[in-house]
Design a protein around this motif. Structure first.
Motif, PDB file in Angstrom:
ATOM      1  N   ASN A   1       0.814  -1.225   0.000  1.00 11.26           N
ATOM      2  CA  ASN A   1       0.000   0.000   0.000  1.00 11.26           C
ATOM      3  C   ASN A   1       0.844   1.269   0.000  1.00 11.26           C
ATOM      4  OD1 ASN A   1      -2.679  -0.922  -0.133  1.00 11.26           O
ATOM      5  ND2 ASN A   1      -2.632  -1.530   2.017  1.00 11.26           N
ATOM      6  N   GLU A   2       2.072   1.132   0.503  1.00 14.43           N
ATOM      7  CA  GLU A   2       2.965   2.292   0.524  1.00 14.43           C
ATOM      8  C   GLU A   2       3.462   2.627  -0.884  1.00 14.43           C
ATOM      9  OE1 GLU A   2       3.362   3.884   3.343  1.00 14.43           O
ATOM     10  OE2 GLU A   2       2.243   2.368   4.480  1.00 14.43           O
ATOM     11  N   ILE A   3       3.479   1.617  -1.757  1.00 12.92           N
ATOM     12  CA  ILE A   3       3.951   1.830  -3.129  1.00 12.92           C
ATOM     13  C   ILE A   3       2.801   2.241  -4.044  1.00 12.92           C
ATOM     14  CG2 ILE A   3       5.101   0.727  -5.108  1.00 12.92           C
ATOM     15  CD1 ILE A   3       6.482  -1.134  -3.187  1.00 12.92           C
ATOM     16  N   GLY A   4       1.581   1.831  -3.705  1.00 15.69           N
ATOM     17  CA  GLY A   4       0.416   2.093  -4.550  1.00 15.69           C
ATOM     18  C   GLY A   4       0.294   3.516  -5.062  1.00 15.69           C
ATOM     19  N   PRO A   5       0.450   4.551  -4.223  1.00 15.25           N
ATOM     20  CA  PRO A   5       0.302   5.926  -4.710  1.00 15.25           C
ATOM     21  C   PRO A   5       1.307   6.322  -5.800  1.00 15.25           C
ATOM     22  CG  PRO A   5       0.185   5.840  -2.307  1.00 15.25           C
ATOM     23  CD  PRO A   5       0.645   4.501  -2.761  1.00 15.25           C
ATOM     24  N   TYR A   6       2.356   5.517  -5.942  1.00 12.64           N
ATOM     25  CA  TYR A   6       3.399   5.880  -6.904  1.00 12.64           C
ATOM     26  C   TYR A   6       3.302   5.079  -8.207  1.00 12.64           C
ATOM     27  CZ  TYR A   6       5.322   7.917  -2.653  1.00 12.64           C
ATOM     28  OH  TYR A   6       5.489   8.638  -1.496  1.00 12.64           O
TER      29      TYR A   6
ATOM     30  N   LEU B   1       1.795  -5.653  -7.495  1.00 19.71           N
ATOM     31  CA  LEU B   1       0.706  -4.801  -7.004  1.00 19.71           C
ATOM     32  C   LEU B   1      -0.647  -5.259  -7.548  1.00 19.71           C
ATOM     33  CD1 LEU B   1       2.385  -1.266  -7.319  1.00 19.71           C
ATOM     34  CD2 LEU B   1       2.110  -2.669  -5.256  1.00 19.71           C
ATOM     35  N   ALA B   2      -0.649  -5.862  -8.736  1.00 20.72           N
ATOM     36  CA  ALA B   2      -1.904  -6.306  -9.348  1.00 20.72           C
ATOM     37  C   ALA B   2      -2.582  -7.413  -8.543  1.00 20.72           C
ATOM     38  CB  ALA B   2      -1.659  -6.782 -10.773  1.00 20.72           C
ATOM     39  N   LYS B   3      -1.849  -8.029  -7.633  1.00 24.01           N
ATOM     40  CA  LYS B   3      -2.435  -9.074  -6.791  1.00 24.01           C
ATOM     41  C   LYS B   3      -3.421  -8.500  -5.777  1.00 24.01           C
ATOM     42  CE  LYS B   3       1.704 -11.996  -7.144  1.00 24.01           C
ATOM     43  NZ  LYS B   3       2.826 -12.635  -6.409  1.00 24.01           N
ATOM     44  N   HIS B   4      -3.434  -7.165  -5.677  1.00 28.71           N
ATOM     45  CA  HIS B   4      -4.286  -6.501  -4.694  1.00 28.71           C
ATOM     46  C   HIS B   4      -5.298  -5.605  -5.429  1.00 28.71           C
ATOM     47  CE1 HIS B   4      -1.376  -7.875  -1.701  1.00 28.71           C
ATOM     48  NE2 HIS B   4      -0.431  -7.431  -2.519  1.00 28.71           N
TER      49      HIS B   4
ATOM     50  N   GLU C   1      -7.145  -3.203  -4.683  1.00 30.34           N
ATOM     51  CA  GLU C   1      -7.178  -1.758  -4.457  1.00 30.34           C
ATOM     52  C   GLU C   1      -6.279  -0.992  -5.421  1.00 30.34           C
ATOM     53  OE1 GLU C   1      -4.786  -3.499  -0.899  1.00 30.34           O
ATOM     54  OE2 GLU C   1      -6.336  -4.127  -2.309  1.00 30.34           O
ATOM     55  N   HIS C   2      -5.397  -1.690  -6.116  1.00 30.46           N
ATOM     56  CA  HIS C   2      -4.495  -1.007  -7.047  1.00 30.46           C
ATOM     57  C   HIS C   2      -4.947  -1.118  -8.512  1.00 30.46           C
ATOM     58  CE1 HIS C   2      -1.889  -0.547  -3.663  1.00 30.46           C
ATOM     59  NE2 HIS C   2      -1.548  -1.827  -3.596  1.00 30.46           N
ATOM     60  N   HIS C   3      -5.991  -1.892  -8.771  1.00 30.83           N
ATOM     61  CA  HIS C   3      -6.363  -2.186 -10.157  1.00 30.83           C
ATOM     62  C   HIS C   3      -6.736  -0.943 -10.970  1.00 30.83           C
ATOM     63  CE1 HIS C   3      -7.270  -6.729  -9.421  1.00 30.83           C
ATOM     64  NE2 HIS C   3      -6.020  -6.395  -9.213  1.00 30.83           N
TER      65      HIS C   3
ATOM     66  N   VAL D   1     -10.846  -5.893 -13.922  1.00 35.66           N
ATOM     67  CA  VAL D   1     -10.645  -4.486 -14.281  1.00 35.66           C
ATOM     68  C   VAL D   1      -9.509  -4.350 -15.293  1.00 35.66           C
ATOM     69  CG1 VAL D   1      -9.965  -2.221 -13.427  1.00 35.66           C
ATOM     70  CG2 VAL D   1     -11.585  -3.611 -12.114  1.00 35.66           C
ATOM     71  N   LEU D   2      -8.445  -5.118 -15.079  1.00 34.56           N
ATOM     72  CA  LEU D   2      -7.290  -5.049 -15.973  1.00 34.56           C
ATOM     73  C   LEU D   2      -7.568  -5.778 -17.282  1.00 34.56           C
ATOM     74  CD1 LEU D   2      -4.458  -5.704 -13.363  1.00 34.56           C
ATOM     75  CD2 LEU D   2      -5.470  -3.531 -14.078  1.00 34.56           C
ATOM     76  N   ARG D   3      -8.382  -6.824 -17.203  1.00 36.91           N
ATOM     77  CA  ARG D   3      -8.706  -7.617 -18.398  1.00 36.91           C
ATOM     78  C   ARG D   3      -9.405  -6.760 -19.449  1.00 36.91           C
ATOM     79  NH1 ARG D   3     -10.343 -11.691 -15.689  1.00 36.91           N
ATOM     80  NH2 ARG D   3     -12.589 -11.456 -15.773  1.00 36.91           N
ATOM     81  N   ASN D   4     -10.306  -5.912 -19.004  1.00 40.65           N
ATOM     82  CA  ASN D   4     -11.026  -5.055 -19.948  1.00 40.65           C
ATOM     83  C   ASN D   4     -10.081  -4.123 -20.700  1.00 40.65           C
ATOM     84  OD1 ASN D   4     -13.457  -6.179 -19.162  1.00 40.65           O
ATOM     85  ND2 ASN D   4     -13.868  -4.632 -17.611  1.00 40.65           N
ATOM     86  N   ALA D   5      -8.971  -3.763 -20.061  1.00 40.32           N
ATOM     87  CA  ALA D   5      -7.990  -2.890 -20.722  1.00 40.32           C
ATOM     88  C   ALA D   5      -7.089  -3.676 -21.668  1.00 40.32           C
ATOM     89  CB  ALA D   5      -7.143  -2.178 -19.666  1.00 40.32           C
ATOM     90  N   ILE D   6      -7.001  -5.005 -21.457  1.00 43.25           N
ATOM     91  CA  ILE D   6      -6.113  -5.842 -22.275  1.00 43.25           C
ATOM     92  C   ILE D   6      -6.802  -6.365 -23.530  1.00 43.25           C
ATOM     93  CG2 ILE D   6      -4.826  -8.029 -22.283  1.00 43.25           C
ATOM     94  CD1 ILE D   6      -4.279  -7.546 -19.300  1.00 43.25           C
TER      95      ILE D   6
END
Length: 376
Positions: free
Chosen positions: A67-72, A98-101, A103-105, A142-147
């Motif tokens: 979560n500390e890396i997510g904002p970046y 990060l994609a495993k979580h 909240e970052h999708h 969420v990521l699948r729709n972009a792929i």
């Protein structure tokens, strides 16, 4: 604290990503405090950029710190355009973690386009890496729709890429089809590729054949995609002779599925001869396949060319071969005009009434009874 010192600090405490959680609160606080400084090093022309990107994938593995890396994430996706291969590679590794979580999708999906663009990168290793990362990211909706918009580009790699890239493209497509309906994503342009024999992964990594079967299996479920799958029938027949039992079984299931579509039975009919040839060297497998296909009347004429070898199998030493032969005759006996062709099977079936297996006894009794109903 420098990057070298941070790394040494972690090693002193035997911190291994992916194994034990960071229980040392002091270490956790030090790493958390260092993250903004590490991300700051991702700026263009920073001499420590490459080293910073080597550390972030490791930090992202920790449950306490992702979560500390997510904002970046925007800064990390910006590096996907970097001219240095190792920087692009490590940035993708961070995003994969990060994609495993969930909240970052929403944030990561904005970095999908640069990854897709890498499919055209001049570096072959990076193209393979991009295909691999896409095949992992498709697990998240969420990521699948972009792929999905990249499917046409991935299938283009199937036709024009070299052997390793075709393999990676197959894996990416098979992963995608595990989550989405083929008719919603699959381009008709894939159809010609199935018919190009020199592109079939006969001699490539065995996982390529498995991925290809996974793709075909999904398409085969949909009658409206019959024209797409038609050129693949010879390939499926070929894989019926694969050295791997699992792939042979998958190919059999696909062929059985395709036979349910009337539009494809003429194509399957023309492919029965190679299956009949298999009776000479892989008789049990061939009989199992024919016992599935014989359920469709349109295929009977092609199968009847092997009626005598099939009847001979009633005396085979292999019990499964005897059973499959009975299953085939059980379907054919339903057509009265074919009874005369089944006559030579009567003596061995009478003998099989004393078979040790009840299912074979019942099949033999049923066939004999149906012949007797018509005075045979």
């Amino acid at each position: 604290m420098s990057l070298t010192a941070l790394g040494s600090f972690g090693m002193q405490r035997n911190i291994i990503p992916g194994e034990e959680p960071i229980e040392d609160a002091k270490l956790r606080d030090v790493i958390r405090t260092a993250i903004p400084l590490i991300v700051h090093m991702l700026e263009d022309e920073n001499p420590n950029r490459s080293d910073a990107l080597k550390i972030l994938p490791q930090i992202a593995e920790y449950e306490e710190l992702h979560n500390e890396i997510g904002p970046y994430i925007p800064q990390i996706t910006h590096v996907l355009k970097d001219g240095d291969w190792s920087c692009r590679s490590n940035s993708i590794k961070v995003l994969t973690q990060l994609a495993k979580h969930k909240e970052h999708h929403d944030t990561i999906r904005f970095g999908i386009l640069p990854i897709i663009n890498m499919l055209n990168d001049g570096d072959p290793d990076l193209r393979s890496f991009s295909l691999n990362i896409l095949s992992q990211l498709v697990q998240h909706r969420v990521l699948r729709n972009a792929i999905i918009p990249a499917v046409c580009l991935i299938t283009h790699i199937l036709e024009n890429g070299d052997s390793p890239h075709r393999l990676h493209a197959l894996k990416a497509l098979s992963q995608l089809m595990e989550h989405e309906e083929p008719r919603d994503i699959f381009p008709l342009s894939i159809s010609p590729w199935f018919g190009r024999r020199y592109l079939w992964p006969y001699n490539e990594d065995s996982s390529g054949r498995s991925s290809l079967l996974a793709i075909i299996s999904q398409i085969a479920k949909h009658a409206e995609l019959c024209d797409v799958i038609r050129p693949a029938v010879p390939l499926i027949i070929h894989i019926l002779e694969d050295e791997n039992l699992s792939r042979r079984s998958d190919a059999l299931e696909i062929l059985s599925q395709l036979a349910k579509h009337k539009k494809l039975r003429d194509t399957i009919c023309s492919a029965i001869l190679p299956i009949i040839d298999m009776l000479n060297y892989r008789r049990s497998d061939a009989l199992q396949i024919l016992s599935r296909l014989v359920k469709h009347v349109e295929l009977h004429d092609a199968i009847l060319s092997a009626i005598l070898p099939i009847i001979d199998m009633l005396k085979d030493d292999d019990s499964s071969s005897r059973l499959h032969a009975l299953k085939i005759l059980s379907q054919l006996v339903g057509q009265e005009e074919l009874h005369y062709m089944i006559h030579p099977a009567i003596p061995p079936m009478i003998y099989m009434l004393e078979d040790e297996d009840s299912s074979r006894r019942l099949f033999a009794l049923d066939i004999l009874s149906r012949l007797a109903e018509h005075g045979e």
